[in-house]
Design a protein around this motif. Structure first.
Motif, PDB file in Angstrom:
ATOM      1  N   ARG A 282      -5.984   5.142   5.995  1.00  0.00           N
ATOM      2  CA  ARG A 282      -5.848   4.491   4.766  1.00  0.00           C
ATOM      3  C   ARG A 282      -4.558   3.934   4.324  1.00  0.00           C
ATOM      4  O   ARG A 282      -4.253   2.990   3.748  1.00  0.00           O
ATOM      5  CB  ARG A 282      -6.588   5.324   3.618  1.00  0.00           C
ATOM      6  N   ALA A 283      -3.515   4.807   4.626  1.00  0.00           N
ATOM      7  CA  ALA A 283      -2.223   4.436   4.361  1.00  0.00           C
ATOM      8  C   ALA A 283      -1.749   3.335   5.420  1.00  0.00           C
ATOM      9  O   ALA A 283      -0.973   2.386   4.793  1.00  0.00           O
ATOM     10  CB  ALA A 283      -1.339   5.664   4.876  1.00  0.00           C
ATOM     11  N   ALA A 284      -2.302   3.273   6.736  1.00  0.00           N
ATOM     12  CA  ALA A 284      -1.912   2.064   7.411  1.00  0.00           C
ATOM     13  C   ALA A 284      -2.540   0.654   6.559  1.00  0.00           C
ATOM     14  O   ALA A 284      -2.092  -0.337   6.925  1.00  0.00           O
ATOM     15  CB  ALA A 284      -2.338   2.303   8.675  1.00  0.00           C
ATOM     16  N   LYS A 285      -3.841   0.863   6.149  1.00  0.00           N
ATOM     17  CA  LYS A 285      -4.454  -0.386   5.322  1.00  0.00           C
ATOM     18  C   LYS A 285      -3.756  -0.707   4.092  1.00  0.00           C
ATOM     19  O   LYS A 285      -3.519  -1.889   4.252  1.00  0.00           O
ATOM     20  CB  LYS A 285      -5.840   0.042   5.349  1.00  0.00           C
ATOM     21  N   ALA A 286      -3.275   0.152   3.518  1.00  0.00           N
ATOM     22  CA  ALA A 286      -2.491  -0.198   2.200  1.00  0.00           C
ATOM     23  C   ALA A 286      -1.106  -0.862   2.601  1.00  0.00           C
ATOM     24  O   ALA A 286      -0.760  -1.596   2.253  1.00  0.00           O
ATOM     25  CB  ALA A 286      -2.456   1.006   1.378  1.00  0.00           C
ATOM     26  N   ALA A 287      -0.608  -0.003   3.778  1.00  0.00           N
ATOM     27  CA  ALA A 287       0.548  -0.765   4.304  1.00  0.00           C
ATOM     28  C   ALA A 287       0.484  -2.241   4.851  1.00  0.00           C
ATOM     29  O   ALA A 287       1.226  -2.971   4.594  1.00  0.00           O
ATOM     30  CB  ALA A 287       1.381  -0.027   5.361  1.00  0.00           C
ATOM     31  N   TYR A 288      -0.799  -2.557   5.381  1.00  0.00           N
ATOM     32  CA  TYR A 288      -0.821  -4.039   5.768  1.00  0.00           C
ATOM     33  C   TYR A 288      -1.048  -4.745   4.490  1.00  0.00           C
ATOM     34  O   TYR A 288      -0.550  -6.181   4.466  1.00  0.00           O
ATOM     35  CB  TYR A 288      -2.040  -4.037   6.605  1.00  0.00           C
ATOM     36  N   VAL A 289      -1.837  -4.259   3.550  1.00  0.00           N
ATOM     37  CA  VAL A 289      -1.680  -5.229   2.146  1.00  0.00           C
ATOM     38  C   VAL A 289      -0.553  -5.411   1.668  1.00  0.00           C
ATOM     39  O   VAL A 289      -0.023  -6.467   1.139  1.00  0.00           O
ATOM     40  CB  VAL A 289      -2.666  -4.598   1.148  1.00  0.00           C
ATOM     41  N   GLN A 290       0.269  -4.447   1.709  1.00  0.00           N
ATOM     42  CA  GLN A 290       1.720  -4.449   1.214  1.00  0.00           C
ATOM     43  C   GLN A 290       2.524  -5.533   1.861  1.00  0.00           C
ATOM     44  O   GLN A 290       3.496  -6.598   1.326  1.00  0.00           O
ATOM     45  CB  GLN A 290       2.523  -3.167   1.421  1.00  0.00           C
TER      46      GLN A 290
END
Length: 534
Positions: free
Chosen positions: A406-414
């Motif tokens: 989930r953190a990796a997905k949020a980092a992609y959005v960032q």
């Protein structure tokens, strides 16, 4: 081919069942050789799968221009250095050595010296070498790992042992064992490929950061040289103003002594002289700082400032300015390309985090020889080997792997939002520079008009003073106004030169035409050249 982790187990079971049926029909317990074949077949079947999203290049923004009112040409000022009209060419390409358009050999030499000796640029190039080597190191995961070892020991077993270990029934013996070990982790779910993809994207990010540092360096050298020339001209004019005001003060003091003027007139002139004197230290300080800046940019110590003394009259204002289309800007600005590469790396990290939640298969093989004497190591009967396969799957990690995904997905959005912000900033830079160039031309035109008017006033005052119709104080006042107009004119000229350099930087600096950029990223450089030649 992109597969989800839900599909993988079903395909794996199908491959295993098919392999078992082909290897030993009717037999429910396959042999060790059949099991190894099953595992290898399953790994090869899934070798083309890579979990996680496949990165897609962001689309170019759907905008037609940079400013609300498109610009074609700027205003011109006749008989003024740097007063030529500038025309914006939407089909023009940006040369890699755009600073040569100013036609200054001193400037060209200083920039080449800076590109060769600047330590910040060298640090950026070293960072690129680090990123490149990390990418090459990551590719090693595609291949089997082979290690060789040799062990030698001397051992004594207790006499009361049930049986001695060596075949010769010795309780004291030497043991020599050379062996080769091979291990391989099949990239079943694309963990290695996504890792290398992320490393390569990070390398691209550092590459464009290096290119941006190169462009910024050359633009900073041009800006510092223009500012140095402007300050020298302003200091010369200020010294003349000080001389004029000092002369006026001496005249007024003489007239005060003779009773022709009052003390108020002298005090006003003393205040005027003090104000002009107060402007000189600030200009000298700025000139010294520009000298130090040029020295540091070229890789020297501040006390080793280059001998070049730039003059605005030695620079030629480029008349034809390339204005890249908005769709080209996002494909050539290094900071936008760097943000895109960071976005790509973040996308690959999603695949890495997803693959870490899936089973992991490893294959191992060992072969060697063991003997009681070195001379017997490679004789018949001393060899050994083994083959193995293992599969591990995370079952419970306290939610660590899930939250990492989930953190990796949020980092992609960032990263995606940072890319959009970088694009907007790039368009803002170009728009601001275009507006500045338009207003610089108008400002220079107004300053040239004011300077012409001050010159006419000075000429008339000189004639009237010679004919006895005007006082010497009136002549000095006209000279003072003329010098102040010259200072304003110099500042307006410097603004045009500096903002012209800023436009080349804002549009990407033509890095795709430089030889070192071709070596760094030949595919991108070739595509940029082809796009600009259309």
């Amino acid at each position: 081919m992109n597969k989800t982790w839900v599909d993988a187990p079903a395909k794996t079971r199908g491959a295993i069942d098919e392999a078992m049926a082909k290897t030993s029909p009717g037999v429910h317990a396959p042999s060790s050789r059949a099991l190894l074949f099953i595992m290898v077949s399953a790994c090869l079947l899934l070798a083309g799968c890579a979990v996680g999203p496949d990165f897609k290049k962001p689309a170019a923004p759907d905008v037609g221009g940079y400013t609300a009112h498109p610009l074609s040409t700027t205003a011109s000022s006749a008989n003024v250095a740097g007063g030529e009209a500038q025309r914006f060419d939407k089909r023009g390409d940006i040369p890699g050595d755009w600073w040569t358009l100013f036609h200054s050999r001193q400037l060209n030499a200083l920039i080449e010296q800076s590109l060769a000796s600047n330590h910040d640029l060298k640090a950026a190039q070293a960072a690129l070498a680090v990123a490149r080597e990390n990418t090459l190191a990551g590719r090693g995961a595609y291949y089997p790992s082979v290690t060789a070892g040799f062990s030698a020991s001397r051992q004594q077993d207790p006499p009361g042992a049930l049986a001695p270990v060596p075949s010769n029934n010795a309780f004291l013996y030497n043991l020599f064992t050379p062996q080769v070990s091979v291990s391989y982790v099949p990239d079943v779910f694309g963990l290695n490929r996504r890792t290398v993809e992320s490393l390569k994207a990070q390398e691209q990010s550092v590459r464009y950061q290096t290119i941006a540092a190169q462009i910024t360096l050359s633009a900073n050298v041009v800006a510092a040289a223009v500012q140095q020339a402007s300050l020298r001209a302003q200091i010369d004019a200020t010294h003349k103003l000080i001389d004029i005001n000092s002369h006026m003060l001496r005249i007024l003091r003489y007239q005060l002594a003779k009773g022709y003027v009052g003390r108020l007139d002298v005090a006003a002139q003393e205040s005027q002289l003090a104000q002009v004197n107060a402007t000189l230290p600030a200009l000298v300080k700025q000139l010294g700082q520009q000298d130090h800046l040029l020295a540091v940019l070229s890789g020297r110590f501040p006390g080793q400032a280059p001998a070049e003394n730039f003059e605005l009259a030695d620079l030629q204002l480029p008349r034809e300015l390339p204005l890249s289309l908005p769709s080209q800007l996002v494909a050539q600005r290094p900071d936008v390309l760097q943000a895109e590469a960071s976005m790509h790396a973040a996308s690959a990290q999603v695949g890495i985090a997803t693959a870490n939640r899936l089973p992991n298969i490893s294959l191992t093989a060992n072969a060697g020889s063991t003997a009681l004497a070195i001379g017997q190591l490679f004789k018949s009967g001393t060899g050994f080997w083994n083959l193995g396969a293992a599969a591990t799957a995370p079952i419970f990690q306290g939610g660590t792997l899930l939250h990492q995904q989930r953190a990796a997905k949020a980092a992609y959005v960032q990263a995606a939002e940072q890319y959009r912000s970088t694009v907007l900033t790039a368009f803002q830079n170009v728009a601001d520079t275009l507006t500045a160039l338009e207003q610089d031309a108008e400002g220079l035109k107004a300053a040239a008009t004011a300077a012409d008017a001050a010159k006419v006033t000075l000429d008339l005052s000189q004639r009237q003073w010679k004919d006895g119709y005007a006082s010497y104080l009136s002549l000095l006042s006209a000279e003072q106004a003329d010098q102040q107009a010259q200072i304003a004119l110099v500042q307006a000229q410097a603004n045009r030169y500096a903002d012209t350099a800023a436009l080349f930087q804002a549009l990407g600096g033509g890095w795709w035409h430089r030889a070192e950029s071709d070596r760094a990223d030949p595919a991108k450089a070739d595509s940029m050249k082809a796009e600009n030649e259309k």
